[in-house]
Design a protein around this motif. Structure first.
Motif, PDB file in Angstrom:
ATOM      1  N   GLY A  59     -24.605   6.252  -2.653  1.00 55.68           N
ATOM      2  CA  GLY A  59     -23.725   6.576  -1.538  1.00 55.68           C
ATOM      3  C   GLY A  59     -22.629   7.509  -1.598  1.00 55.68           C
ATOM      4  O   GLY A  59     -22.475   8.239  -2.697  1.00 55.68           O
ATOM      5  N   ILE A  60     -22.288   8.032  -0.481  1.00 58.64           N
ATOM      6  CA  ILE A  60     -21.143   9.071  -0.613  1.00 58.64           C
ATOM      7  C   ILE A  60     -20.150   8.844   0.819  1.00 58.64           C
ATOM      8  O   ILE A  60     -20.631   8.314   1.754  1.00 58.64           O
ATOM      9  CB  ILE A  60     -21.826  10.532  -0.386  1.00 58.64           C
ATOM     10  CG1 ILE A  60     -20.808  11.538  -0.290  1.00 58.64           C
ATOM     11  CG2 ILE A  60     -22.617  10.457   0.967  1.00 58.64           C
ATOM     12  CD1 ILE A  60     -21.511  13.028  -0.558  1.00 58.64           C
ATOM     13  N   TYR A  61     -19.005   9.121   0.645  1.00 60.23           N
ATOM     14  CA  TYR A  61     -18.078   9.034   1.695  1.00 60.23           C
ATOM     15  C   TYR A  61     -17.126  10.012   1.916  1.00 60.23           C
ATOM     16  O   TYR A  61     -16.680  10.655   0.809  1.00 60.23           O
ATOM     17  CB  TYR A  61     -17.409   7.590   1.731  1.00 60.23           C
ATOM     18  CG  TYR A  61     -16.335   7.236   0.551  1.00 60.23           C
ATOM     19  CD1 TYR A  61     -14.883   7.597   0.858  1.00 60.23           C
ATOM     20  CD2 TYR A  61     -16.859   6.907  -0.726  1.00 60.23           C
ATOM     21  CE1 TYR A  61     -14.080   7.269  -0.318  1.00 60.23           C
ATOM     22  CE2 TYR A  61     -15.839   6.559  -1.723  1.00 60.23           C
ATOM     23  CZ  TYR A  61     -14.719   6.710  -1.670  1.00 60.23           C
ATOM     24  OH  TYR A  61     -13.781   6.776  -2.632  1.00 60.23           O
ATOM     25  N   ILE A  62     -16.485   9.934   2.981  1.00 59.79           N
ATOM     26  CA  ILE A  62     -15.177  11.154   3.167  1.00 59.79           C
ATOM     27  C   ILE A  62     -14.148  10.469   3.533  1.00 59.79           C
ATOM     28  O   ILE A  62     -14.047   9.261   4.036  1.00 59.79           O
ATOM     29  CB  ILE A  62     -15.835  12.097   4.276  1.00 59.79           C
ATOM     30  CG1 ILE A  62     -16.018  11.508   5.603  1.00 59.79           C
ATOM     31  CG2 ILE A  62     -16.893  12.972   3.661  1.00 59.79           C
ATOM     32  CD1 ILE A  62     -16.154  12.425   6.968  1.00 59.79           C
ATOM     33  N   TYR A  63     -12.968  11.019   3.060  1.00 64.18           N
ATOM     34  CA  TYR A  63     -11.666  10.264   3.437  1.00 64.18           C
ATOM     35  C   TYR A  63     -10.606  11.430   3.851  1.00 64.18           C
ATOM     36  O   TYR A  63     -10.662  12.617   3.453  1.00 64.18           O
ATOM     37  CB  TYR A  63     -11.237   9.189   2.490  1.00 64.18           C
ATOM     38  CG  TYR A  63     -11.095  10.020   1.125  1.00 64.18           C
ATOM     39  CD1 TYR A  63      -9.652  10.360   0.733  1.00 64.18           C
ATOM     40  CD2 TYR A  63     -12.255  10.238   0.281  1.00 64.18           C
ATOM     41  CE1 TYR A  63      -9.696  10.853  -0.702  1.00 64.18           C
ATOM     42  CE2 TYR A  63     -12.024  10.520  -1.067  1.00 64.18           C
ATOM     43  CZ  TYR A  63     -10.760  11.038  -1.415  1.00 64.18           C
ATOM     44  OH  TYR A  63     -10.659  11.635  -2.671  1.00 64.18           O
ATOM     45  N   CYS A  73     -16.138  11.673  -1.964  1.00 62.12           N
ATOM     46  CA  CYS A  73     -16.411  11.139  -3.229  1.00 62.12           C
ATOM     47  C   CYS A  73     -18.038  10.650  -2.971  1.00 62.12           C
ATOM     48  O   CYS A  73     -18.564  10.599  -2.209  1.00 62.12           O
ATOM     49  CB  CYS A  73     -15.628   9.849  -3.474  1.00 62.12           C
ATOM     50  SG  CYS A  73     -13.939  10.265  -3.945  1.00 62.12           S
ATOM     51  N   TYR A  74     -18.590  10.489  -4.284  1.00 63.76           N
ATOM     52  CA  TYR A  74     -19.635   9.942  -4.306  1.00 63.76           C
ATOM     53  C   TYR A  74     -20.030   8.440  -5.275  1.00 63.76           C
ATOM     54  O   TYR A  74     -19.333   8.682  -6.318  1.00 63.76           O
ATOM     55  CB  TYR A  74     -20.855  11.048  -4.779  1.00 63.76           C
ATOM     56  CG  TYR A  74     -20.599  11.533  -6.064  1.00 63.76           C
ATOM     57  CD1 TYR A  74     -21.180  11.121  -7.280  1.00 63.76           C
ATOM     58  CD2 TYR A  74     -19.643  12.798  -6.048  1.00 63.76           C
ATOM     59  CE1 TYR A  74     -20.781  11.718  -8.449  1.00 63.76           C
ATOM     60  CE2 TYR A  74     -19.266  13.129  -7.514  1.00 63.76           C
ATOM     61  CZ  TYR A  74     -19.883  12.819  -8.498  1.00 63.76           C
ATOM     62  OH  TYR A  74     -19.733  13.330  -9.866  1.00 63.76           O
ATOM     63  N   GLY A  75     -20.718   7.764  -4.925  1.00 64.69           N
ATOM     64  CA  GLY A  75     -20.796   6.518  -5.919  1.00 64.69           C
ATOM     65  C   GLY A  75     -21.704   6.832  -7.223  1.00 64.69           C
ATOM     66  O   GLY A  75     -22.377   7.643  -7.071  1.00 64.69           O
ATOM     67  N   THR A  76     -21.138   6.402  -8.316  1.00 70.12           N
ATOM     68  CA  THR A  76     -21.780   6.552  -9.524  1.00 70.12           C
ATOM     69  C   THR A  76     -22.463   5.301 -10.121  1.00 70.12           C
ATOM     70  O   THR A  76     -23.435   5.566 -10.955  1.00 70.12           O
ATOM     71  CB  THR A  76     -20.849   7.042 -10.487  1.00 70.12           C
ATOM     72  OG1 THR A  76     -19.669   6.012 -10.665  1.00 70.12           O
ATOM     73  CG2 THR A  76     -19.933   8.266 -10.133  1.00 70.12           C
ATOM     74  N   ASN A  77     -22.330   4.247  -9.633  1.00 67.64           N
ATOM     75  CA  ASN A  77     -23.349   3.100 -10.037  1.00 67.64           C
ATOM     76  C   ASN A  77     -23.326   2.144  -8.917  1.00 67.64           C
ATOM     77  O   ASN A  77     -22.414   2.259  -7.714  1.00 67.64           O
ATOM     78  CB  ASN A  77     -22.702   2.478 -11.260  1.00 67.64           C
ATOM     79  CG  ASN A  77     -21.322   2.162 -11.018  1.00 67.64           C
ATOM     80  OD1 ASN A  77     -21.013   1.441 -10.091  1.00 67.64           O
ATOM     81  ND2 ASN A  77     -20.497   2.123 -12.104  1.00 67.64           N
ATOM     82  N   SER A  78     -23.952   0.940  -9.065  1.00 63.93           N
ATOM     83  CA  SER A  78     -24.203   0.071  -8.141  1.00 63.93           C
ATOM     84  C   SER A  78     -23.078  -0.823  -8.086  1.00 63.93           C
ATOM     85  O   SER A  78     -23.073  -1.765  -7.144  1.00 63.93           O
ATOM     86  CB  SER A  78     -25.525  -0.774  -8.330  1.00 63.93           C
ATOM     87  OG  SER A  78     -25.566  -1.160  -9.823  1.00 63.93           O
ATOM     88  N   ASN A  82     -16.877   5.068  -8.062  1.00 71.08           N
ATOM     89  CA  ASN A  82     -16.843   6.372  -7.356  1.00 71.08           C
ATOM     90  C   ASN A  82     -16.363   7.684  -8.291  1.00 71.08           C
ATOM     91  O   ASN A  82     -15.350   7.224  -9.053  1.00 71.08           O
ATOM     92  CB  ASN A  82     -16.092   6.334  -6.037  1.00 71.08           C
ATOM     93  CG  ASN A  82     -16.833   5.541  -4.883  1.00 71.08           C
ATOM     94  OD1 ASN A  82     -17.911   5.531  -4.719  1.00 71.08           O
ATOM     95  ND2 ASN A  82     -16.062   4.460  -4.511  1.00 71.08           N
ATOM     96  N   SER A  83     -16.805   8.601  -7.803  1.00 69.83           N
ATOM     97  CA  SER A  83     -16.348  10.070  -8.668  1.00 69.83           C
ATOM     98  C   SER A  83     -15.752  10.866  -7.426  1.00 69.83           C
ATOM     99  O   SER A  83     -16.580  11.039  -6.356  1.00 69.83           O
ATOM    100  CB  SER A  83     -17.233  10.760  -9.381  1.00 69.83           C
ATOM    101  OG  SER A  83     -17.349   9.863 -10.736  1.00 69.83           O
ATOM    102  N   TYR A  84     -14.573  11.645  -7.624  1.00 68.34           N
ATOM    103  CA  TYR A  84     -14.280  12.656  -6.596  1.00 68.34           C
ATOM    104  C   TYR A  84     -14.998  13.656  -6.815  1.00 68.34           C
ATOM    105  O   TYR A  84     -15.573  14.394  -7.577  1.00 68.34           O
ATOM    106  CB  TYR A  84     -12.924  12.974  -7.134  1.00 68.34           C
ATOM    107  CG  TYR A  84     -12.287  14.213  -6.416  1.00 68.34           C
ATOM    108  CD1 TYR A  84     -11.714  13.761  -5.101  1.00 68.34           C
ATOM    109  CD2 TYR A  84     -12.103  15.418  -6.776  1.00 68.34           C
ATOM    110  CE1 TYR A  84     -11.113  14.667  -4.385  1.00 68.34           C
ATOM    111  CE2 TYR A  84     -11.333  16.248  -6.218  1.00 68.34           C
ATOM    112  CZ  TYR A  84     -10.968  16.019  -4.676  1.00 68.34           C
ATOM    113  OH  TYR A  84     -10.414  16.980  -4.135  1.00 68.34           O
ATOM    114  N   GLY A  85     -15.634  14.115  -5.522  1.00 72.01           N
ATOM    115  CA  GLY A  85     -16.452  15.387  -5.058  1.00 72.01           C
ATOM    116  C   GLY A  85     -15.717  16.397  -5.011  1.00 72.01           C
ATOM    117  O   GLY A  85     -15.833  17.683  -5.251  1.00 72.01           O
ATOM    118  N   GLY A  86     -14.512  16.355  -4.025  1.00 71.59           N
ATOM    119  CA  GLY A  86     -13.669  17.787  -4.099  1.00 71.59           C
ATOM    120  C   GLY A  86     -13.137  17.633  -2.599  1.00 71.59           C
ATOM    121  O   GLY A  86     -13.431  16.614  -1.796  1.00 71.59           O
TER     122      GLY A  86
END
Length: 168
Positions: A59-63, A73-78, A82-86
């Motif tokens: 997954g991926i989300y914006i905030y 951010c994007y999900g890194t595991n189930s 999450n990790s910061y995308g930028g």
């Protein structure tokens, strides 16, 4: 029920995103995050099927926050890590159509996200009119500055002004 001062802006962004986001897993919040300032936040989870097709397996989300603008951010595991995308766009109250263009870059396979953050425009606003009550209260409480309050107020208007058209 407390009216979130930034809800009309969130609704305009979600409308511009159309089918690119998950309405059941997106929200606004107006809460005390650090003990001092009330934070205005918008969290929009992007469509999970589109995210998976673009290579975002978890997954991926914006905030958005009134202190940072739009980020992703994007999900890194189930398990939900999450990790910061930028940064998603430059600018604090970016036009919803520009947000939608940046999201399309995230949801397009092939490295389109390397062009982020993208430049976004801000809709023109009149800072001489009365603010809607929730925005005035947020500004009075020093949760947002005057410029941000009036930039958000554009989305609180009941109707969008008609565009001028040339007449013969």
């Amino acid at each position: 029920m407390i009216a979130h001062p930034h809800a009309p802006y969130a609704n305009a962004v979600m409308a511009a995103l159309a089918d690119q986001y998950d309405p059941a897993d997106s929200w606004t919040e107006y809460a005390n995050d650090d003990g001092e300032v009330m934070l205005l936040e918008i969290v929009i989870n992007l469509d999970p099927d589109k995210a998976l097709a673009a290579g975002w397996n978890h997954g991926i989300y914006i905030y958005w926050r009134q202190t940072t603008g739009w980020e992703w951010c994007y999900g890194t595991n189930s398990e939900g890590s999450n990790s910061y995308g930028g940064e998603l766009t430059y600018g604090l109250v970016t036009d919803p159509d520009d947000i939608a263009r940046a999201v399309r870059a995230l949801l397009t396979p092939g490295g389109e996200r390397l062009s982020l953050p993208s430049f976004g425009s801000q809709r023109a606003h009149d800072d001489t009119t009365a603010l809607p009550a929730p925005l005035q209260k947020a500004m009075d409480g020093e949760d947002i500055d005057r410029e941000t309050a009036y930039a958000l107020a554009v989305y609180s208007q009941a109707s969008t002004p008609e565009k001028e058209t040339a007449t013969a």
